[in-house]
Design a protein around this motif. Structure first.
Motif, PDB file in Angstrom:
ATOM      1  N   TRP A 218     -48.526   2.488   9.540  1.00  0.00           N
ATOM      2  CA  TRP A 218     -49.200   3.657   8.978  1.00  0.00           C
ATOM      3  C   TRP A 218     -49.653   3.322   7.567  1.00  0.00           C
ATOM      4  N   ASP A 221     -53.018   8.231   6.131  1.00  0.00           N
ATOM      5  CA  ASP A 221     -53.202   8.972   7.378  1.00  0.00           C
ATOM      6  C   ASP A 221     -53.750   8.108   8.503  1.00  0.00           C
ATOM      7  N   GLU A 222     -53.862   6.828   8.227  1.00  0.00           N
ATOM      8  CA  GLU A 222     -54.399   5.938   9.260  1.00  0.00           C
ATOM      9  C   GLU A 222     -53.272   5.213   9.973  1.00  0.00           C
ATOM     10  N   HIS A 224     -52.599   1.982  12.179  1.00  0.00           N
ATOM     11  CA  HIS A 224     -53.169   0.691  12.570  1.00  0.00           C
ATOM     12  C   HIS A 224     -52.337   0.078  13.689  1.00  0.00           C
ATOM     13  N   ARG A 236     -56.446   4.571  22.301  1.00  0.00           N
ATOM     14  CA  ARG A 236     -56.626   5.126  20.965  1.00  0.00           C
ATOM     15  C   ARG A 236     -56.708   6.656  21.019  1.00  0.00           C
ATOM     16  N   ALA A 240     -54.058   9.117  19.294  1.00  0.00           N
ATOM     17  CA  ALA A 240     -54.560  10.072  18.307  1.00  0.00           C
ATOM     18  C   ALA A 240     -54.092  11.487  18.658  1.00  0.00           C
ATOM     19  N   LEU A 245     -54.157  13.150  15.212  1.00  0.00           N
ATOM     20  CA  LEU A 245     -55.064  12.463  14.293  1.00  0.00           C
ATOM     21  C   LEU A 245     -56.472  12.484  14.879  1.00  0.00           C
ATOM     22  N   ASP A 248     -60.788   8.337  14.931  1.00  0.00           N
ATOM     23  CA  ASP A 248     -61.183   7.204  14.082  1.00  0.00           C
ATOM     24  C   ASP A 248     -60.127   6.872  13.027  1.00  0.00           C
ATOM     25  N   GLN A 249     -59.045   7.640  13.009  1.00  0.00           N
ATOM     26  CA  GLN A 249     -57.943   7.257  12.122  1.00  0.00           C
ATOM     27  C   GLN A 249     -56.890   6.419  12.848  1.00  0.00           C
ATOM     28  N   VAL A 250     -57.146   6.148  14.113  1.00  0.00           N
ATOM     29  CA  VAL A 250     -56.316   5.172  14.824  1.00  0.00           C
ATOM     30  C   VAL A 250     -57.176   3.928  14.978  1.00  0.00           C
ATOM     31  N   ILE A 251     -56.753   2.849  14.356  1.00  0.00           N
ATOM     32  CA  ILE A 251     -57.584   1.646  14.335  1.00  0.00           C
ATOM     33  C   ILE A 251     -56.896   0.539  15.128  1.00  0.00           C
ATOM     34  N   GLY A 534     -61.996  -1.221  15.106  1.00  0.00           N
ATOM     35  CA  GLY A 534     -62.203  -1.057  13.677  1.00  0.00           C
ATOM     36  C   GLY A 534     -63.657  -1.187  13.254  1.00  0.00           C
TER      37      GLY A 534
END
Lengths: 812, 297
Positions: A218, A221-222, A224, A236, A240, A245, A248-251, A534
């Protein structure tokens, strides 16, 4: 089993010509292979982050029971342990969602990420230990005490369960698919001949070289992630949703992947547990499963039962196909939902004309590991059942099995051909192909006439040897839509970004080949970044042999867009001119391909099998596969897929099986018991790869090739073996073990009695006794201990064995 | 799949190894080539407190001829050394090479030792079966000094032997019986796997007449076994050659005499069939050797 001895190879007149040496040196050099095979790849196991912790999943050692208590006290006190988490640490226990939604009733059977009330299979996650090292986590995991009130494990698919896996479901049926066309009742009543038989397939699974794994971190708020593959957009989106989330905040970061086979990369409990552990501890968390865990927790597949019958005219014209199929779904519905059961119905008709069809497939819950897709899902099983029964029919009609099939193959003039399944199942549209032409080419490559003569002669000399075929239809290219991003850089390079995965199938080489042709540039200028979200997060993923169809077509679209942009720069802008591209860059385009239906490719497998008359060793002397893939983009990849799949099919036909004992304990939890073929067990696979074109499903004119090679292997080897044993009905189950051959093999030569009578003459006072005191069999108990000890986490049995070993010998 | 925490002690001599074993008793395990023990540790099927590594004890590599003329093979001799005929005193014993070639894969044969195999006492182990058929003598040493145990009384059943907790195997002695001819046969579905059934046969032949026979089987019971009652059937028989009908009869009697287990790999019935086939081949092989080479072991 073994591959043919050298003498046998020399004897074979009908060996087809080998590819010329020049061909061979040209082929096997894909750019991506060099990195992966020289130890410079970056797999999830290679990802290490500063401050990282390790997770170990504690799994149920009991197949079925009510979870009473999980005591983590002792584990939590172990050195290096940071946290031990159970379902009690969660306000709501999230579930693994469905990805395929054709049967919404499957939402009743979803798996919680941690068991909280019941355990339903050995290997089900019940707790997670987070520690400073993998070792510390594993040591502590052994100290977690899981108390379960055991229920009777539900292992059968065709009997009532004493304790239902899902008490609210009727007879543990999860969902049902049907296929009905024509007038089956009338057809079966009036047919000249009806043949029927039952066939089963054992459980199998994909065996990626690299086991599953995940690293989560983490950053604000992202979230990875390193490790997701196959369909990372779905992974993803699921992650999320779990953590509330935006997607796009899960990469998902790129990692190399050591094999997928349909099973690796689906959403599993660990996809929640590892990010959760990271959130709770505030540190990156890494989890790598070991092979022991892998064999009990990755999706299993196969495991089908078919009660199948065929109605036909005396001249061999097929009239009707009937089947009651049961699919052992295991304990939970996995993201793939009812797809395996649905495919069972869809793939049963195969490449033949059936005036009437009556198929029902029921997906049944059991206390085994949940089932998902594996290369050639359902089609491997249905091809085995249908093609075995066609050989039985041919025998009944005294027809040549190939001729019987040829007569009923759908003709090129009938294509596109619609196979209806009635209400509830989409019709299949066989879009293109010339099945008879493929067969002709295959028979020519096999030198079939000479082969039959040779085998006939050997049989006349008393050898147990036979030839067998299986025909199949491979549908490929589900997933409707795909996008790729193409960036032309300022220095004139072309970089493709895709969320699809390079899993060893050659996605990158395919993209480079398609793009180089469409752009008119050297392949050396093109790079591919796959398996990531990403940089670019559009598209779907790698499944259903869709890579070339969808990603390839989207690649071509992107390349054409860039090419037309270049053309607009004026007639002087030549694609071969690097400066022209540099002038156009930097610039980004999105390539897209959409298509609603799959494409269908026809193929056949053939095998020559002999049986060693004494040991009953099953020798696959020849194994051939023919397939029309529309068009070949990258020949090494295509051949690799076809041959590799055939080898995997050979494993599922003769060797590898995930077995369970009546208590639901998995018995194949190491490579001592789960035995894939090795190089010494595999014959050279003869591949006939055709490019007949004609599909309109995509601009490249390709059909999927990732799964075709496996589909007919079970059917062809079992047909060849049954022929070798001169008993058409001999083989009814895969994988085939020597034990299955015993009832059909000639007995060993009779033994005389001269030693015994002379012995009795010599010692008239001694009673003639057959009891030999020196040879006590082991108690069934001790063997149970060995078998049970193979199962993951069967603490009791392992402890018993340890005590035994500790008390006795002590050398290693 | 990592081994649990464990203490490690490397012994430099047999005396030191014995002292360590005496000190730790049941809590200790002897580490030789590690080809069975290490996987068991990693699978956590064994959790000893201390590993006593005997790999550095030079004495255990020595091979030679005993005072009685027996050929002694140091317990740390690797399968590979035996396969390659690299042990001078044993180089001419062809059956050792045959048996060794069946063991696992090359890396396993390169690390694994004959002493380790015998001590581990897996029912399907090539060395255990062969030791029984060749009337091998197991040399061990412990606190109480040195002992020699005939293989026949060494294997007690399911992974258990006559070894005391403070004893290690120092060598395996193969007695010389000049007229003996021996052969080894096994069957596994994949190359390198544990045998489903293994069979070793030794015949003492004098001008075709069988003075005595030793038949050992692996994979058909909790431990490798001998079949003395069947062996006695062969005594006194004058074999006409490898095709003599008595070969089949003997092999059939072996299959009749056992009650092998069924497991995921093979049923009891199939193991009996294999027994008959393999014993038959092993006996025929002995007779062929006797034919062509005048009693080579």
């Amino acid at each position: 089993m073994s591959s043919p001895p050298a003498t046998r190879q020399r004897r074979r007149r009908s060996q087809p010509s080998q590819a010329s040496p020049a061909d061979q040196t040209q082929t096997w050099a894909r750019r991506e292979d060099i990195r992966l095979t020289t130890g410079t790849g970056t797999f999830v196991g290679d990802v290490d982050l500063d401050g990282q912790l390790w997770a170990r999943v504690v799994r149920s050692a009991v197949a079925h029971g009510v979870l009473v208590d999980i005591d983590v006290t002792s584990a939590a006190e172990m050195p290096g342990v940071v946290r031990v988490l159970t379902a009690k640490d969660l306000a709501d226990v999230p579930q693994i969602p469905l990805r395929i939604l054709s049967r919404p009733e499957l939402n009743e059977f979803l798996q919680p990420v941690l068991a909280s009330e019941r355990v339903r299979y050995v290997g089900e996650p019940v707790a997670i230990v987070v520690a400073e090292s993998a070792r510390a986590a594993e040591d502590a995991a052994e100290r977690v005490v899981v108390q379960v009130d055991e229920l009777v494990p539900a292992m059968a698919v065709d009997e009532d369960h004493v304790d239902a896996v899902w008490p609210d479901a009727t007879r543990d049926a999860m969902c049902v698919f049907t296929g009905r066309d024509g007038e089956p009742d009338a057809v079966f009543e009036s047919a000249d001949v009806v043949v029927a038989a039952s066939f089963t397939t054992g459980r199998d699974t994909g065996l990626p070289l690299e086991t599953r794994g995940l690293v989560a971190q983490w950053l604000g708020d992202e979230l990875h992630l390193w490790g997701p593959t196959k369909f990372i957009c779905f992974t993803r989106a699921t992650v999320a949703r779990w953590f509330d989330l935006p997607e796009d905040q899960v990469i998902c970061h790129h990692v190399d992947v050591g094999g997928m086979f349909g099973s690796r990369g689906e959403v599993y409990p660990e996809d929640y547990l590892v990010p959760w552990a990271s959130a709770v501890t505030g540190r990156p968390v890494k989890w790598i499963e070991d092979r022991n865990e892998h064999l009990v927790s990755i999706n299993h597949s196969r495991g089908q039962t078919h009660r199948i019958s065929i109605a036909a005219r005396a001249d061999g014209t097929l009239l009707g196909l009937r089947d009651e199929a049961l699919v052992d779904m295991g304990a939970y519905a996995r993201p793939i939902g009812g797809r395996v059961a649905e495919l069972t119905v869809e793939s049963l008709p195969g490449p033949y004309r059936w005036p009437a069809l009556d198929v029902i497939c029921t997906a049944v819950a059991t206390n085994r590991t949940p089932v998902g897709t594996m290369r050639g899902p359902a089609t491997f099983d249905t091809t085995f059942a249908r093609e075995r029964l066609l050989d039985i029919l041919a025998d009944e009609l005294e027809m040549d099995p190939v001729e019987l099939r040829r007569r009923n193959l759908i003709g090129a003039d009938e294509i596109p051909y619609v196979q209806d399944f009635g209400a509830g199942t989409h019709p299949s549209v066989y879009d293109s192909g010339d099945y008879h032409l493929v067969l002709d080419r295959f028979l020519a490559d096999l030198d079939y006439e000479a082969l039959l003569e040779e085998v006939g002669q050997r049989r006349a000399e008393g050898e147990s040897v036979g030839v067998g075929f299986a025909f199949f239809l491979d549908h490929s290219g589900l997933g409707r839509e795909e996008t790729v991003q193409l960036r032309l850089t300022a220095d004139g390079r072309f970089v493709f970004y895709t969320t699809s995965s390079e899993i060893g199938q050659g996605l990158a080489s395919m993209i480079i080949t398609v793009a180089a042709e469409a752009l008119g540039v050297s392949p050396d200028l093109i790079d591919v970044v796959a398996n990531q979200s990403g940089e670019f997060d559009g598209g779907n993923g790698s499944f259903s042999s869709r890579g070339t169809i969808f990603v390839g077509s989207a690649t071509q679209d992107a390349a054409f867009q860039l090419r037309s942009m270049l053309a607009k720069e004026g007639p002087q802008a030549n694609p071969a001119d690097a400066d022209a591209w540099r002038a156009l860059g930097p610039r980004t385009v999105i390539g897209r391909h959409t298509n609603d239906g799959p494409t269908y490719g026809f193929g056949a497998a053939a095998a020559v099998v002999s049986v060693e008359p004494e040991t009953l060793d099953i020798v696959v002397e020849r194994l051939g596969v023919a397939y029309d893939c529309g068009r070949v983009i990258d020949r090494p990849s295509a051949m690799g897929q076809l041959v590799g799949a055939a080898v995997q099919g050979l494993g599922g036909t003769l060797l590898q099986e995930l077995t369970f004992d009546p208590d639901g304990q998995p018995q194949s939890t190491t490579f001592m018991d789960f035995q894939p073929p090795t190089v010494t067990e595999v014959p050279r696979v003869e591949a006939t790869l055709l490019e007949l074109g004609g599909t309109t499903s995509n601009p490249l004119g390709v059909k999927g090739i990732g799964e075709a090679g496996i589909m007919g292997v079970g059917g062809s080897i079992s047909n060849a073996l049954s022929a070798a044993l001169s008993t058409t009905r001999a083989i009814t189950r895969l994988p085939i073990r020597p034990d299955d051959v015993v009832p059909f093999a000639p007995p060993l030569p009779a033994a005389g009695n001269q030693l015994r009578s002379s012995f009795e003459r010599r010692r008239p006072s001694e009673p003639a006794s057959r009891d030999v005191t020196g040879a006590p069999g082991p108690s069934s108990r001790s063997w149970l201990v060995i078998l049970a000890a193979g199962a993951l986490g069967v603490a009791l049995a392992a402890r018993a064995l340890r005590r035994k070993l500790a008390a006795k010998g002590h050398h290693g | 799949m990592k081994a649990p925490p464990i203490s490690y002690a490397a012994a430099e001599s047999v005396e030191e190894a014995v002292a360590l074993l005496t000190e730790h008793g049941d809590d200790a395990k002897v580490l030789a080539g590690g080809q069975s023990l290490l996987p068991m540790l990693n699978l956590r099927l064994a959790q000893p407190g201390v590993l006593v590594d005997i790999g550095r004890i030079e004495e255990l590599r020595h091979s030679g001829v005993t005072e009685e003329g027996g050929r002694l093979c140091g317990s740390l001799t690797t399968h590979r050394e035996l396969e390659m005929g690299a042990v001078p005193s044993l180089g001419d014993v062809a059956v050792l090479r045959t048996a060794a070639s069946h063991i696992g894969h090359l890396p396993i044969r390169t690390q694994g030792t004959i002493g380790g195999s015998i001590a581990h006492a897996d029912s399907a182990s090539e060395w255990c079966v062969l030791a029984l058929a060749l009337d091998a003598v197991i040399h061990v040493r412990g606190t109480g000094g040195a002992r020699r145990m005939p293989a026949e009384s060494f294997f007690h059943g399911f992974f258990s032997t006559a070894l005391e907790p403070d004893e290690i195997i120092t060598g395996i002695e193969f007695p010389v019986t000049g007229s003996s001819s021996a052969n080894f046969e096994e069957y596994a579905r994949r190359s390198g796997d544990f045998a489903i059934v293994a069979s070793a046969v030794a015949l003492d032949l004098r001008e075709g007449r069988c003075e005595s026979a030793r038949i050992a089987l692996g994979g058909v019971a909790g431990a490798p076994i001998r079949l003395p009652e069947v062996e006695r059937l062969a005594e006194g028989h004058r074999f006409a050659g490898p095709d003599d009908e008595a070969v089949r009869e003997l092999a059939h009697a072996c299959a009749e005499a056992i009650d092998p287990p069924s497991d995921v790999h093979a049923s009891s019935t199939y193991r009996k069939r294999l027994t008959e086939v393999l014993v038959s081949r092993a006996v025929a092989g002995c007779l062929r050797h006797d034919d062509s080479e005048g009693g080579r072991r």
